[in-house]
Write a protein that holds these residues in place. Structure first.
Motif, PDB file in Angstrom:
ATOM      1  N   ALA A 283      -5.590  27.202  43.306  1.00  0.00           N
ATOM      2  CA  ALA A 283      -7.007  27.575  43.970  1.00  0.00           C
ATOM      3  C   ALA A 283      -6.872  26.245  44.282  1.00  0.00           C
ATOM      4  N   CYS A 284      -6.855  25.700  45.041  1.00  0.00           N
ATOM      5  CA  CYS A 284      -6.977  25.069  45.995  1.00  0.00           C
ATOM      6  C   CYS A 284      -6.453  25.217  47.100  1.00  0.00           C
ATOM      7  N   MET A 285      -5.563  25.628  46.626  1.00  0.00           N
ATOM      8  CA  MET A 285      -4.167  26.033  48.078  1.00  0.00           C
ATOM      9  C   MET A 285      -4.838  27.796  48.261  1.00  0.00           C
ATOM     10  N   ALA A 286      -5.282  28.300  46.841  1.00  0.00           N
ATOM     11  CA  ALA A 286      -5.450  29.631  47.636  1.00  0.00           C
ATOM     12  C   ALA A 286      -7.424  29.080  48.542  1.00  0.00           C
ATOM     13  N   GLY A 287      -8.173  28.564  48.671  1.00  0.00           N
ATOM     14  CA  GLY A 287      -8.653  28.043  49.349  1.00  0.00           C
ATOM     15  C   GLY A 287      -8.292  27.895  50.420  1.00  0.00           C
ATOM     16  N   GLN A 288      -7.967  27.251  50.455  1.00  0.00           N
ATOM     17  CA  GLN A 288      -7.412  26.572  52.139  1.00  0.00           C
ATOM     18  C   GLN A 288      -6.766  28.134  53.027  1.00  0.00           C
ATOM     19  N   ALA A 289      -5.520  28.715  52.393  1.00  0.00           N
ATOM     20  CA  ALA A 289      -5.250  30.105  52.657  1.00  0.00           C
ATOM     21  C   ALA A 289      -6.492  30.508  53.071  1.00  0.00           C
ATOM     22  N   TRP A 322     -16.613  17.578  40.710  1.00  0.00           N
ATOM     23  CA  TRP A 322     -17.401  16.253  39.821  1.00  0.00           C
ATOM     24  C   TRP A 322     -18.280  16.343  38.660  1.00  0.00           C
ATOM     25  N   PHE A 323     -19.685  17.507  39.234  1.00  0.00           N
ATOM     26  CA  PHE A 323     -20.948  16.719  38.165  1.00  0.00           C
ATOM     27  C   PHE A 323     -20.474  18.309  37.040  1.00  0.00           C
ATOM     28  N   VAL A 324     -20.007  19.454  37.174  1.00  0.00           N
ATOM     29  CA  VAL A 324     -19.166  20.599  35.898  1.00  0.00           C
ATOM     30  C   VAL A 324     -17.952  20.331  35.987  1.00  0.00           C
ATOM     31  N   PRO A 325     -17.712  19.802  35.436  1.00  0.00           N
ATOM     32  CA  PRO A 325     -16.958  19.407  35.193  1.00  0.00           C
ATOM     33  C   PRO A 325     -15.555  19.932  33.592  1.00  0.00           C
ATOM     34  N   GLY A 326     -16.651  20.433  32.823  1.00  0.00           N
ATOM     35  CA  GLY A 326     -16.420  20.730  31.431  1.00  0.00           C
ATOM     36  C   GLY A 326     -16.310  22.777  31.294  1.00  0.00           C
ATOM     37  N   MET A 327     -16.429  23.153  32.707  1.00  0.00           N
ATOM     38  CA  MET A 327     -15.667  24.436  32.555  1.00  0.00           C
ATOM     39  C   MET A 327     -14.338  25.102  33.634  1.00  0.00           C
ATOM     40  N   VAL A 328     -13.570  25.334  33.338  1.00  0.00           N
ATOM     41  CA  VAL A 328     -12.293  25.300  33.831  1.00  0.00           C
ATOM     42  C   VAL A 328     -12.760  26.403  34.957  1.00  0.00           C
ATOM     43  N   ALA A 329     -13.327  27.194  34.774  1.00  0.00           N
ATOM     44  CA  ALA A 329     -14.263  28.805  35.889  1.00  0.00           C
ATOM     45  C   ALA A 329     -14.838  27.796  37.109  1.00  0.00           C
ATOM     46  N   VAL A 330     -15.411  26.939  36.604  1.00  0.00           N
ATOM     47  CA  VAL A 330     -16.338  26.210  37.912  1.00  0.00           C
ATOM     48  C   VAL A 330     -15.583  25.149  38.279  1.00  0.00           C
ATOM     49  N   LEU A 331     -14.024  24.551  37.758  1.00  0.00           N
ATOM     50  CA  LEU A 331     -13.105  23.247  38.747  1.00  0.00           C
ATOM     51  C   LEU A 331     -12.828  24.531  39.400  1.00  0.00           C
ATOM     52  N   MET A 332     -12.450  25.836  39.168  1.00  0.00           N
ATOM     53  CA  MET A 332     -11.697  26.163  39.475  1.00  0.00           C
ATOM     54  C   MET A 332     -12.292  27.034  41.120  1.00  0.00           C
ATOM     55  N   ILE A 333     -13.585  27.136  41.513  1.00  0.00           N
ATOM     56  CA  ILE A 333     -14.652  27.176  41.838  1.00  0.00           C
ATOM     57  C   ILE A 333     -14.539  26.443  43.379  1.00  0.00           C
ATOM     58  N   GLY A 334     -15.024  25.352  42.492  1.00  0.00           N
ATOM     59  CA  GLY A 334     -14.697  24.206  43.187  1.00  0.00           C
ATOM     60  C   GLY A 334     -13.452  23.604  43.888  1.00  0.00           C
ATOM     61  N   ALA A 335     -12.926  24.018  43.750  1.00  0.00           N
ATOM     62  CA  ALA A 335     -11.401  23.835  44.130  1.00  0.00           C
ATOM     63  C   ALA A 335     -10.938  25.108  45.657  1.00  0.00           C
ATOM     64  N   PHE A 336     -11.290  26.218  44.790  1.00  0.00           N
ATOM     65  CA  PHE A 336     -10.727  26.840  46.109  1.00  0.00           C
ATOM     66  C   PHE A 336     -12.163  26.382  47.343  1.00  0.00           C
ATOM     67  N   PHE A 337     -13.342  26.112  47.086  1.00  0.00           N
ATOM     68  CA  PHE A 337     -14.586  26.219  48.075  1.00  0.00           C
ATOM     69  C   PHE A 337     -14.140  24.858  49.007  1.00  0.00           C
ATOM     70  N   PHE A 338     -13.425  23.805  48.556  1.00  0.00           N
ATOM     71  CA  PHE A 338     -13.034  22.465  48.780  1.00  0.00           C
ATOM     72  C   PHE A 338     -11.488  22.438  49.893  1.00  0.00           C
ATOM     73  N   GLY A 339     -10.524  23.888  49.268  1.00  0.00           N
ATOM     74  CA  GLY A 339     -10.108  24.169  50.340  1.00  0.00           C
ATOM     75  C   GLY A 339     -10.499  24.686  51.643  1.00  0.00           C
ATOM     76  N   PHE A 340     -11.915  25.257  51.530  1.00  0.00           N
ATOM     77  CA  PHE A 340     -12.242  25.195  52.990  1.00  0.00           C
ATOM     78  C   PHE A 340     -12.202  24.158  54.300  1.00  0.00           C
ATOM     79  N   ALA A 341     -12.673  22.709  53.356  1.00  0.00           N
ATOM     80  CA  ALA A 341     -12.596  21.910  54.226  1.00  0.00           C
ATOM     81  C   ALA A 341     -11.071  21.001  54.197  1.00  0.00           C
ATOM     82  N   TYR A 342     -10.027  21.593  53.121  1.00  0.00           N
ATOM     83  CA  TYR A 342      -8.630  20.962  53.933  1.00  0.00           C
ATOM     84  C   TYR A 342      -8.084  21.888  54.837  1.00  0.00           C
ATOM     85  N   ALA A 343      -9.008  23.351  54.715  1.00  0.00           N
ATOM     86  CA  ALA A 343      -8.283  24.429  55.928  1.00  0.00           C
ATOM     87  C   ALA A 343      -9.008  23.523  57.553  1.00  0.00           C
TER      88      ALA A 343
END
Length: 431
Positions: A283-289, A322-343
């Motif tokens: 999801a992070c790689m998708a976010g950076q793309a 960091w603060f909402v690690p208990g849900m896979v969907a939230v983790l994926m959304i967070g990783a996706f948005f972090f991909g923007f900083a990666y970009a």
């Protein structure tokens, strides 16, 4: 000439092929040498019966060589035909992979890492922005984003292929390196040899967007002919801030490498999270793309807007992970948005460089800026790995990430403001 330029601006322009060439360069040799390196770490180290760190030392050597190679590559690209320089770099990467398939000692990988690092540095850092800046004065950020997407796309495509080849036999890693080398030479080398041109004048054209007067490009032609000479730029506070920006944003980018480890840390408390570590990383790689394309388009409107969206998205992503690690969907959304900083590592650094210093001596300036990013790349995995091994290490890493992004935002603004105040010079073509 004028009618020919107008015709090209109204439809297909050869500049589009330059963007495609840049995409091919990042998607094939850059992705194979850099983004796919990790799939070989375990099988090769096991084959030679050595600790993984002994083998991965070659990759650290490669990163150090990249830092050394950037100013050399920048000088060569500014003085010689891009076809020759880029083709030589592609050939070294392809032949290097072929040779790695035959190696029987670790020292051979270390030598290969040093040589390939010198060659891949201009390809991953300089090729796309140099081609786009030479060929386009309109939609520059968008086209840079498109060209830079290749490293992520190549990783998505070639990591599974390489893994399948490695798993096919006891020495499958040799087959993997051999196939990668062949693909680099067969796919990319013809493109750099026969498609790439250094300047629009080589094809009897003006840059894409030249002469058009609209909100996006009304000042394009003058900007393409003026800028700050490298000797003056590198003595400025704008350059110091931008180089520091490049260092910190590259260090921050490496947080991505530890997202799977973060997910795996929940193996006992939330095993469903640990099992999804690969998908979260994807999801992070998708976010950076996606981020590279979005940020490229935003930078064409306003570089500060691109800076805000990229780093702001990254901060939101870190907070969610960091603060909402208990849900896979939230983790994926967070990783996706972090991909923007990666970009931001590639897109934002290139766009700030161009905005602050102009296009006159862009390649030389950007190659020096990128050296600090390459230095961070050589240190980042070791430093963040040490932090993650500490008690509450992932929390420290996430807090550090937010701090680095805040610092990068300020450094980017200072560089833009200070760079605008530097006196410009005209290029020879403008005289």
């Amino acid at each position: 000439m004028a009618s020919k330029v107008q015709q090209k601006n109204g439809g297909f322009h050869y500049a589009f092929l330059m963007v495609a060439a840049g995409l091919a360069i990042t998607a094939v040799p850059c992705a194979m040498v850099l983004s796919c390196a990790g799939i070989y770490f375990t099988p090769v180290s096991q084959y030679f019966g050595v600790p993984k760190a002994d083998f991965t030392l070659y990759f650290s050597i490669l990163n150090v060589a990249m830092m050394i190679g950037l100013p050399i590559g920048g000088n060569l690209m500014s003085k010689f035909d891009l076809r020759v320089v880029l083709s030589a770099c592609v050939a070294v990467c392809g032949v290097g992979c072929l040779l790695m398939s035959t190696f029987n000692a670790l020292w051979q990988f270390y030598v290969a890492g040093a040589v390939m690092g010198l060659a891949v540095a201009p390809l991953v850092y300089l090729a796309v922005p140099t081609l786009v800046n030479a060929w386009c004065v309109k939609k520059v950020g968008f086209f840079i984003g498109i060209g830079m997407v290749g490293t992520g796309l190549g990783a998505v495509l070639f990591n599974p292929i390489g893994t399948a080849l490695i798993n096919a036999s006891a020495e499958g890693w040799r087959t993997g390196y051999m196939v990668f080398g062949i693909i680099i030479l067969v796919v990319t080398l013809p493109i750099t040899l026969f498609l790439v041109r250094s300047h629009p004048a080589d094809k009897g054209l003006e840059p894409y967007g030249a002469g058009e007067v609209d909100d996006a490009s009304q000042n394009a032609k003058p900007e393409s002919m003026t800028g700050v000479p490298a000797s003056r730029a590198m003595k400025s506070i704008a350059f110091v801030c931008l180089a520091t920006f490049a260092f910190l944003i590259t260090l921050n980018q490496t947080v991505y490498q530890f997202i799977p480890s973060y997910c795996s840390s929940f193996a006992e408390s939330m095993p469903e999270i640990a099992q999804m570590s690969g998908i979260v990383a994807a999801a992070c790689m998708a976010g950076q793309a996606v981020g590279k394309v979005v940020l490229g388009a935003l930078n064409d409107r306003n570089v500060k807007l691109g800076l805000t969206v990229g780093l702001g998205g990254g901060a939101i992503g870190i907070v969610l992970m960091w603060f909402v690690p208990g849900m896979v969907a939230v983790l994926m959304i967070g990783a996706f948005f972090f991909g923007f900083a990666y970009a931001c590592t590639t897109v934002q650094t290139t766009c700030i460089t161009r905005e602050a210093f102009g296009s006159l001596d862009y390649t030389n300036i950007y190659s020096r800026v990128s050296m600090s990013g390459a230095l961070a790349g050589a240190l980042a995995a070791w430093l963040l790995g040490m932090i993650c091994d500490l008690p509450n290490g992932f929390a420290i890493m996430f807090g550090l990430s937010i701090a680095m992004m805040a610092a990068c935002f300020l450094l980017g603004l200072i560089s833009l403001k200070a760079g605008k105040k530097l006196p410009r010079s005209s290029s020879k073509s403008a005289k």
